[in-house]
Scaffold this motif. Sequence first.
Motif, PDB file in Angstrom:
ATOM      1  N   GLY A   2      32.928 -41.985 -70.862  1.00 11.78           N
ATOM      2  CA  GLY A   2      31.706 -40.999 -70.477  1.00 11.78           C
ATOM      3  C   GLY A   2      32.267 -41.251 -69.150  1.00 11.78           C
ATOM      4  N   LEU A   3      32.813 -42.262 -68.618  1.00 10.34           N
ATOM      5  CA  LEU A   3      33.517 -42.516 -67.022  1.00 10.34           C
ATOM      6  C   LEU A   3      33.306 -41.581 -66.229  1.00 10.34           C
ATOM      7  N   PHE A   4      33.810 -40.391 -66.547  1.00 13.13           N
ATOM      8  CA  PHE A   4      34.023 -39.295 -65.836  1.00 13.13           C
ATOM      9  C   PHE A   4      32.808 -38.566 -65.395  1.00 13.13           C
ATOM     10  N   GLU A   5      31.839 -38.473 -66.297  1.00 16.91           N
ATOM     11  CA  GLU A   5      31.600 -37.661 -65.839  1.00 16.91           C
ATOM     12  C   GLU A   5      29.865 -38.411 -65.345  1.00 16.91           C
ATOM     13  N   TYR A   6      30.606 -39.711 -65.586  1.00 24.88           N
ATOM     14  CA  TYR A   6      29.409 -40.681 -64.695  1.00 24.88           C
ATOM     15  C   TYR A   6      29.640 -40.377 -63.298  1.00 24.88           C
ATOM     16  N   VAL A   7      31.139 -40.690 -62.960  1.00 26.04           N
ATOM     17  CA  VAL A   7      31.081 -40.284 -61.242  1.00 26.04           C
ATOM     18  C   VAL A   7      30.535 -38.907 -60.887  1.00 26.04           C
ATOM     19  N   ALA A   8      30.796 -37.952 -61.471  1.00 26.56           N
ATOM     20  CA  ALA A   8      30.456 -36.638 -61.158  1.00 26.56           C
ATOM     21  C   ALA A   8      29.299 -36.608 -60.857  1.00 26.56           C
ATOM     22  N   ILE A   9      28.052 -37.260 -61.935  1.00 30.77           N
ATOM     23  CA  ILE A   9      25.980 -37.073 -61.615  1.00 30.77           C
ATOM     24  C   ILE A   9      26.352 -37.607 -60.672  1.00 30.77           C
ATOM     25  N   LYS A  10      26.373 -38.994 -60.359  1.00 29.12           N
ATOM     26  CA  LYS A  10      26.773 -39.665 -59.266  1.00 29.12           C
ATOM     27  C   LYS A  10      26.842 -39.100 -58.185  1.00 29.12           C
ATOM     28  N   THR A  11      27.991 -38.500 -57.621  1.00 27.50           N
ATOM     29  CA  THR A  11      28.846 -38.100 -56.941  1.00 27.50           C
ATOM     30  C   THR A  11      27.313 -36.767 -56.192  1.00 27.50           C
ATOM     31  N   ALA A  12      26.502 -36.071 -57.315  1.00 28.49           N
ATOM     32  CA  ALA A  12      26.091 -35.439 -56.999  1.00 28.49           C
ATOM     33  C   ALA A  12      24.144 -36.098 -56.749  1.00 28.49           C
ATOM     34  N   LYS A  13      24.153 -36.689 -57.065  1.00 35.88           N
ATOM     35  CA  LYS A  13      22.787 -37.287 -56.369  1.00 35.88           C
ATOM     36  C   LYS A  13      23.539 -38.191 -54.805  1.00 35.88           C
ATOM     37  N   LEU A  14      24.416 -37.378 -54.817  1.00 38.14           N
ATOM     38  CA  LEU A  14      25.062 -38.976 -53.141  1.00 38.14           C
ATOM     39  C   LEU A  14      24.379 -37.633 -52.045  1.00 38.14           C
ATOM     40  N   SER A  15      24.434 -36.373 -52.400  1.00 41.34           N
ATOM     41  CA  SER A  15      24.462 -35.043 -52.009  1.00 41.34           C
ATOM     42  C   SER A  15      22.839 -35.066 -51.075  1.00 41.34           C
ATOM     43  N   LYS A  16      22.163 -35.875 -52.494  1.00 38.70           N
ATOM     44  CA  LYS A  16      20.565 -34.789 -52.913  1.00 38.70           C
ATOM     45  C   LYS A  16      20.514 -33.524 -52.467  1.00 38.70           C
ATOM     46  N   GLY A  17      20.710 -32.891 -52.982  1.00 36.90           N
ATOM     47  CA  GLY A  17      20.671 -32.173 -53.676  1.00 36.90           C
ATOM     48  C   GLY A  17      20.842 -30.385 -52.454  1.00 36.90           C
TER      49      GLY A  17
END
Length: 428
Positions: free
Chosen positions: A76-91
Amino acid sequence: MAMSGQEIFALSVFIGVYAAMMSEKIHRTVAAMVGASLILIVNIVPWEKLPEYLDLGTILLLAGMMVVINIARESGLFEYVAIKTAKLSKGDPMKVLLLFAVVTAVVSAFLDNVTTVLLLTPMLLYITRQMEVSPVPFLLAEVFASNIGGTATLIGDPPNIMIGSAAGLSFNEFILNMAPIAFIDLFVTVGIVYLAYRGAVNAHKDRTEKIKLSIMSLNEDEAIRDRTLFNKSLAIIGLVIVGFFFHDRLGVEPVVIALTGASILLLWSGASPEEALEKVEWATLFFFGGLFIIVGSLVETGAIAQVANWMMGYIHGEGEAIAIITWFSAFSSAIVDNIPFTATMIPMIKAMGGTLNTYPLWWALSLGACMGGNGTAIGASANVVVVGMAHREGIKITFGDFLKVGMTIMMATVGVGMGIIWLRYVGL
């Protein structure tokens, strides 16, 4: 000068294989294997000279990295990176566009582009649904960023692996020459995508708070399916990347580092070798092998040398050579697969070595072959994959839609890159 029977046969096989691949009626691997078989049957490439043309450095490097990725994917390493990236954007959709482009480019610099988009596209589709915005600009930015990021390193895109192996270029040489170009071109690309789709990207203004809450509610830790494997995969990928950076100082070829990383991760993780090797893209590796033999037949018969001599008639210095190779590679790679194109160009550039300094020409080839893929929807494998995934989700990206933005980006990024190479090696 009249062509010999062997030259005609080798050229006919080469053209036939290309035509079969472009028609898509025959799988490219099958076409390459049939062509290679014909070449070997008539003995144009003698069996004892096969190791000279069959670039095991490229094939085994790809195989080693595929094993590492296949094992790491299960954690699940790559999905983890994707979600962290999205949360950095704050929507904020614009920040999502930029951050996903950066993450895609960075990941693609070290992993296969197709693997990268396969891993990140489902998450990007999910995030754009949460933001209630059109996914098209985000998907296009992801595709363009994957091809740009792949330009930056020796292992980022198959043409670079082939060029590095053929020219003896190190991982650090690619970083020094191509990474600055990729860095600048990435932001040029994001800017063009934003201008082309700013209406869609900014369509969230009236529901900012709802989008922010939706994005921030995602839990990246839930994406991790196996924490132990996650940590082990992260450690091995990190060590492999460090090894690539220092391979020239260590006197170890990148292929050895990739295979060592794959071996250690298999041993350490306890993963089933049957499952890990089963997921290796053997069709791609056999395609490479067949293609190398077919191109080797053009070298063996002297056809490549003749074409190189013809090109030399229009080239009177390194500056002209850089310009011709860059733009010829870019437009060709927008139409045909950049792997067979690069395999064809490598011996041509080698043949120019008697009269020109070929060092900057390798960078021109890398630039054109990798970034030319952004020109059309069929210019790179990652393009085809993302457009296909979008179609399955009911999202329509037409050839014309892609061409309108992709060709603009190709012209801009290749132009910037060629200018940097020109200034560095030719000057004003």
